[in-house]
Design a protein around this motif. Structure first.
Motif, mmCIF file in Angstrom:
data_model
loop_
_atom_site.group_PDB
_atom_site.id
_atom_site.type_symbol
_atom_site.label_atom_id
_atom_site.label_comp_id
_atom_site.label_asym_id
_atom_site.label_seq_id
_atom_site.Cartn_x
_atom_site.Cartn_y
_atom_site.Cartn_z
ATOM 1 N N GLY A 1 65.470 1.391 -6.463
ATOM 2 C CA GLY A 1 64.439 0.612 -5.805
ATOM 3 C C GLY A 1 64.922 -0.165 -4.596
ATOM 4 O O GLY A 1 64.107 -0.711 -3.835
ATOM 5 N N GLY A 2 66.226 -0.208 -4.415
ATOM 6 C CA GLY A 2 66.802 -0.954 -3.314
ATOM 7 C C GLY A 2 66.798 -0.180 -2.006
ATOM 8 O O GLY A 2 66.274 0.949 -1.926
ATOM 9 N N GLN B 1 67.234 4.642 7.665
ATOM 10 C CA GLN B 1 66.774 3.563 6.799
ATOM 11 C C GLN B 1 66.285 4.189 5.507
ATOM 12 O O GLN B 1 65.389 5.040 5.522
ATOM 13 C CB GLN B 1 65.647 2.777 7.471
ATOM 14 N N MET B 2 66.885 3.766 4.396
ATOM 15 C CA MET B 2 66.558 4.351 3.102
ATOM 16 C C MET B 2 65.961 3.276 2.207
ATOM 17 O O MET B 2 66.639 2.294 1.882
ATOM 18 C CB MET B 2 67.811 4.947 2.466
ATOM 19 N N PRO C 1 68.254 7.134 -8.248
ATOM 20 C CA PRO C 1 69.576 7.649 -8.639
ATOM 21 C C PRO C 1 69.859 9.029 -8.056
ATOM 22 O O PRO C 1 71.009 9.334 -7.727
ATOM 23 C CB PRO C 1 69.487 7.685 -10.166
ATOM 24 N N GLU C 2 68.849 9.852 -7.909
ATOM 25 C CA GLU C 2 69.052 11.192 -7.358
ATOM 26 C C GLU C 2 69.353 11.190 -5.859
ATOM 27 O O GLU C 2 69.664 12.243 -5.294
ATOM 28 C CB GLU C 2 67.848 12.098 -7.652
ATOM 29 N N ASP C 3 69.287 10.032 -5.225
ATOM 30 C CA ASP C 3 69.707 9.920 -3.824
ATOM 31 C C ASP C 3 71.213 9.730 -3.704
ATOM 32 O O ASP C 3 71.754 9.740 -2.592
ATOM 33 C CB ASP C 3 69.002 8.742 -3.141
ATOM 34 N N THR C 4 71.890 9.547 -4.819
ATOM 35 C CA THR C 4 73.343 9.390 -4.809
ATOM 36 C C THR C 4 74.007 10.619 -4.220
ATOM 37 O O THR C 4 73.781 11.746 -4.688
ATOM 38 C CB THR C 4 73.860 9.144 -6.233
ATOM 39 N N THR D 1 75.616 5.282 -3.505
ATOM 40 C CA THR D 1 75.489 5.359 -4.958
ATOM 41 C C THR D 1 74.326 4.478 -5.393
ATOM 42 O O THR D 1 74.310 3.285 -5.090
ATOM 43 C CB THR D 1 76.777 4.912 -5.654
ATOM 44 N N VAL D 2 73.388 5.089 -6.089
ATOM 45 C CA VAL D 2 72.217 4.362 -6.579
ATOM 46 C C VAL D 2 72.309 4.306 -8.099
ATOM 47 O O VAL D 2 72.181 5.326 -8.785
ATOM 48 C CB VAL D 2 70.910 5.031 -6.139
ATOM 49 N N SER D 3 72.566 3.115 -8.611
ATOM 50 C CA SER D 3 72.797 2.965 -10.050
ATOM 51 C C SER D 3 72.542 1.536 -10.470
ATOM 52 O O SER D 3 72.783 0.602 -9.703
ATOM 53 C CB SER D 3 74.234 3.356 -10.388
ATOM 54 N N SER D 4 72.077 1.388 -11.690
ATOM 55 C CA SER D 4 71.889 0.046 -12.236
ATOM 56 C C SER D 4 73.120 -0.373 -13.028
ATOM 57 O O SER D 4 73.172 -1.489 -13.561
ATOM 58 C CB SER D 4 70.644 0.007 -13.118
#
Length: 112
Positions: free
Chosen positions: A15-16, A82-83, A88-91, A109-112
């Motif tokens: 979401g970031g 700009q993203m 997570p699949e954008d990692t 890296t997109v992760s919580s």
């Protein structure tokens, strides 16, 4: 000598947002399309976004449409991505690309 230098990657929660930048040199930047390409481990390279020489035309992969925005500053010879609403699949490692030239890549890296 052509150089493409990416920056702006990092770790972000789902979401970031992140903003990638690519500084280009060694060619007539304002004459050409530029691309952002990504590659996740074990997957093929994916063309994420492209932008025309003047910035008038842009194109996006379906997977990022409405979330990512590509832009360029011909005076500064930079292209940005700009993203928003990252998933997570954008990692992946994100690369700036012009013809056969590639930057070193920047890790997202997109992760919580």
């Amino acid at each position: 000598q052509v150089q493409l230098v990416e920056s702006g990657g990092g770790l972000v929660q789902p979401g970031g947002s992140l903003r990638l930048s690519c500084a280009a040199s060694g060619f007539t930047f304002s004459n050409y399309y530029l691309n952002w390409v990504r590659q996740a481990p074990g997957k093929e390279r994916e063309l994420v976004a492209t932008i025309s020489a003047t910035g008038e035309y842009v194109g996006y992969a379906d997977s990022v449409k409405d979330r990512f925005t590509i832009s360029r500053d011909n005076a500064k010879q930079t292209v940005a991505l700009q993203m928003n609403s990252l998933k997570p699949e954008d990692t992946a490692t994100y690369y700036c690309n012009w013809q056969d030239y590639w930057g070193q890549g920047t890790q997202v890296t997109v992760s919580s």
